[in-house]
Design a protein around this motif. Structure first.
Motif, PDB file in Angstrom:
ATOM      1  N   UNK A  68      -3.862   3.007  -8.256  1.00  0.00           N
ATOM      2  CA  UNK A  68      -2.957   3.466  -9.319  1.00  0.00           C
ATOM      3  C   UNK A  68      -3.295   2.857 -10.679  1.00  0.00           C
ATOM      4  N   UNK A  69      -4.107   1.809 -10.680  1.00  0.00           N
ATOM      5  CA  UNK A  69      -4.456   1.205 -11.963  1.00  0.00           C
ATOM      6  C   UNK A  69      -5.429   2.090 -12.732  1.00  0.00           C
ATOM      7  N   UNK A  94       2.678   4.129  -3.350  1.00  0.00           N
ATOM      8  CA  UNK A  94       2.021   2.836  -3.282  1.00  0.00           C
ATOM      9  C   UNK A  94       0.528   3.051  -3.414  1.00  0.00           C
ATOM     10  N   UNK A  95      -0.168   1.984  -3.661  1.00  0.00           N
ATOM     11  CA  UNK A  95      -1.589   2.048  -3.898  1.00  0.00           C
ATOM     12  C   UNK A  95      -2.327   1.238  -2.838  1.00  0.00           C
ATOM     13  N   UNK A  97      -5.348   0.294  -3.095  1.00  0.00           N
ATOM     14  CA  UNK A  97      -6.449  -0.426  -3.750  1.00  0.00           C
ATOM     15  C   UNK A  97      -7.767  -0.192  -2.988  1.00  0.00           C
ATOM     16  N   UNK A 106       0.421   1.112   4.710  1.00  0.00           N
ATOM     17  CA  UNK A 106       1.385   1.850   3.898  1.00  0.00           C
ATOM     18  C   UNK A 106       1.878   3.096   4.629  1.00  0.00           C
TER      19      UNK A 106
ATOM     20  N   UNK B  74       1.933   0.790 -16.282  1.00  0.00           N
ATOM     21  CA  UNK B  74       1.119   0.844 -15.075  1.00  0.00           C
ATOM     22  C   UNK B  74       0.722  -0.570 -14.667  1.00  0.00           C
ATOM     23  N   UNK B  75       0.348  -1.359 -15.661  1.00  0.00           N
ATOM     24  CA  UNK B  75      -0.065  -2.736 -15.379  1.00  0.00           C
ATOM     25  C   UNK B  75       1.127  -3.571 -14.910  1.00  0.00           C
ATOM     26  N   UNK B  77       3.563  -2.420 -13.317  1.00  0.00           N
ATOM     27  CA  UNK B  77       3.850  -1.972 -11.962  1.00  0.00           C
ATOM     28  C   UNK B  77       2.943  -2.637 -10.937  1.00  0.00           C
ATOM     29  N   UNK B  78       1.677  -2.820 -11.295  1.00  0.00           N
ATOM     30  CA  UNK B  78       0.776  -3.425 -10.317  1.00  0.00           C
ATOM     31  C   UNK B  78       1.254  -4.837  -9.956  1.00  0.00           C
ATOM     32  N   UNK B  81       4.196  -4.372  -7.576  1.00  0.00           N
ATOM     33  CA  UNK B  81       3.728  -3.909  -6.276  1.00  0.00           C
ATOM     34  C   UNK B  81       3.112  -5.054  -5.460  1.00  0.00           C
ATOM     35  N   UNK B  85       4.705  -6.006  -1.925  1.00  0.00           N
ATOM     36  CA  UNK B  85       3.934  -5.832  -0.698  1.00  0.00           C
ATOM     37  C   UNK B  85       3.831  -7.147   0.062  1.00  0.00           C
ATOM     38  N   UNK B  91       8.996  -0.119  -2.112  1.00  0.00           N
ATOM     39  CA  UNK B  91       9.559   0.154  -3.424  1.00  0.00           C
ATOM     40  C   UNK B  91       9.619   1.636  -3.698  1.00  0.00           C
ATOM     41  N   UNK B  93       9.717   4.158  -6.689  1.00  0.00           N
ATOM     42  CA  UNK B  93       9.339   4.106  -8.093  1.00  0.00           C
ATOM     43  C   UNK B  93       9.559   5.449  -8.742  1.00  0.00           C
TER      44      UNK B  93
END
Lengths: 340, 340
Positions: A68-69, A94-95, A97, A106, B74-75, B77-78, B81, B85, B91, B93
């Motif tokens: 998501x980044x 959710x991400x 990564x 997830x 976005x940042x 949010x990371x 997250x 996690x 979450x 969102x």
DNA sequence: AGTATCCCTGACAACGATGTCAAGTGCACT
DNA sequence: AGTGCACTTGACATCGTTGTCAGGGATACT
């Protein structure tokens, strides 16, 4: 709910009826119940609701992004969110990564929450090997839509026209007099990366340009990797005169390397994906942006279609891309004619 | 669950005990149950679970952003997250797109899902006027943490040091020989925007620089607004020699305007927030980045602290910012000395 | 008058899990 | 033998909601 029923002097079931606008409730009772609801500030519990009937209460969608980044996925997400909000769905996001482990965890978590369907951008290492969690969902035919990276052949899939985009990039560079065109790509097993490489190869072949394998580098994930790859390529005896960077971060890395070397006006660059401020850099960065919000929007619509209409046969949607000239892709190569 | 119990020849309660690792279950029974769980692929329903005990099963947090398309959020949010996690929280969102209506609807939706707490970046028009949904949550003392924009005085609040950052910007420009420094800001009622304007005013006052009200423009929301504002200011009889743009989009707008006018090497610019590719533009854009992931991380930690430890007194956390020189902020002004 | 139909309402069981309580084993101690 | 304790298990109520079914009152038909 019990309190509301007591307050209004009716049974809980009647309250339920009023809340759900069922037929056959007298106007007077409806009034009483609605007053009681307002007075007590009652709101139904969506979870308990979903336990009985899996449909009527707002659906829940699980969205698993690769990263998501990355602004590309953020843009995809905004498309998903727009459609989901419109349809009254809640989305869990959710991400992963880009790690299959995270992704599978997830999916498990979302499953525990009993989401009605998934939208997934498979993690990069899921696109080869495979994901037990995803396989399981497909096995039990959970509604699921993939974006950007293919997973299996029998699933909904929304993607950009990667091959056409890559062809445009390569042809554009050839038209501007380049023959030694380097390709920088993401992981070679990543589906979208393969397609872009294919487009590059086909376009060069069609243009009668020989491909020098030494100019084709893949497995590059971030800016730094792309930058050092570019620097190495430029030290070859016969260095490339142009770069096609098949992902936003990679294009940025190349541009950064060129600026470090002061060669930004001598070497051409075309990047896949949009890049913020691409127009402010000198020369501007020529890109092939994807219509990311459309990808998200279509994916969400496909998912809702499966959910609401019970569709089961897989659909693949392809979104076209276009090339935006900003300068870096129009740097003339050694074989340039007057008017490309 | 019933199926698992039947398969293992025990009661549902015993299955529950195994799943939750309660004491006093014999090893043999545990084995049988676990085999049955694996065989049937059973996974507990997190929703039903949460209905009885609001704590032990994974918590659910509701995150309402003002604008997820903005890389700053976005940042943020990371950061959220990552902590969530780690703590095993799910979450929910969504983005209000800076509309109180959307925001309040989202809070309602999350409430229907009975989230355990909220992290909120209030919509821009919530920061004046107010939000009935937020007021109600605060009234019933739902755990809630605000980021970036203050809402009320008695709530958890995580923010950057806006005043200090703005002072750094203004002082930096003064030190480089500027006296006519324009301020471009977001909506004047937005808390963080006010603080940045305050820092600007204080720094100039402390430096003995008079503030020309005509150079202070607020209510600018996007790039286009900032660009045209900058162009208008530069047409004044006594135009500014420097800009402080108090938000990422505004700085980009100013830079874009300067490039259009060919004045990027004559007029200085400092921007609040980080900007992608700020280093590749010529001159590079001097910025005051916020530590966005830290904001998110801290906010999530504060929320978990309320949830786990039952804290009730409000905490305000301030994250420092620093200035990064890249060129645009170091363009010399008319009063520049040799070595700033 | 009897009954079929419409309209309105509530009791009850269910969804999938856990908390409470009581009952059933052993075993060691008086 | 009787008591107490530690351990192990299950029946049942419960969370907040909806589906099912049955019941009752009114109205309209034979």
């Amino acid at each position: 709910m019990r309190d509301v029923a007591a307050e209004a002097g009716v049974s809980v079931k009647t309250v339920s009826r009023v809340v759900n606008n069922e037929r056959w409730v007298s106007g007077e009772v409806t009034d009483r119940v609605e007053r009681a609801i307002r007075k007590l500030g009652y709101r139904p519990d969506a979870r308990a609701r979903a336990m009985r009937n899996s449909g009527l209460a707002g659906r829940t969608l699980g969205v698993v992004h690769a990263d998501l980044a990355n602004p590309f996925f953020t843009a995809v997400h905004s498309g998903i969110e727009a459609v989901a909000q419109e349809a009254g769905c809640t989305i869990l996001t959710a991400s992963s990564r880009d790690k299959t482990d995270n992704q599978d965890r997830l999916i498990q978590t979302f499953n525990d929450r009993r989401v009605d369907g998934f939208i997934v951008v498979p993690a990069v290492d899921t696109t080869y090997g495979s994901s037990s969690a995803l396989d399981e969902e497909i096995e039990r035919s959970t509604p699921i839509v993939f974006i950007d990276r293919r997973y299996g052949e029998q699933n909904d899939f929304v993607r950009s026209d990667n091959v056409a985009g890559a062809k445009m990039a390569a042809e554009h560079l050839v038209a501007h007099g380049h023959q030694r065109i380097a390709y920088l790509g993401d992981h070679p097993n990543l589906w979208s990366a393969q397609r872009r490489e294919l487009g590059y190869v086909e376009a060069l072949g069609a243009s009668g340009v020989d491909i020098d394998e030494r100019l084709v580098l893949t497995g590059l994930y971030d800016e730094a990797a792309a930058a050092s790859a570019a620097e190495q390529l430029l030290e070859l005896d016969a260095p490339p005169t142009a770069f096609f960077a098949a992902k936003n971060y990679l294009a940025v890395g190349v541009v950064r390397a060129l600026h470090r070397l002061g060669k930004q006006n001598d070497i051409a660059v075309v990047g896949f994906d949009e890049i913020a401020l691409a127009d402010l850099v000198v020369p501007g960065i020529t890109t092939i942006p994807q219509n990311a919000p459309a990808l998200g929007r279509i994916a969400c619509e496909l998912l809702l279609d499966r959910l609401d209409n019970g569709r089961t046969e897989p659909i693949e949607e392809v979104v076209p891309v276009t090339l935006i000239r900003r300068g870096s892709g129009e740097v003339a190569g050694p074989f340039a004619t007057d008017r490309p």
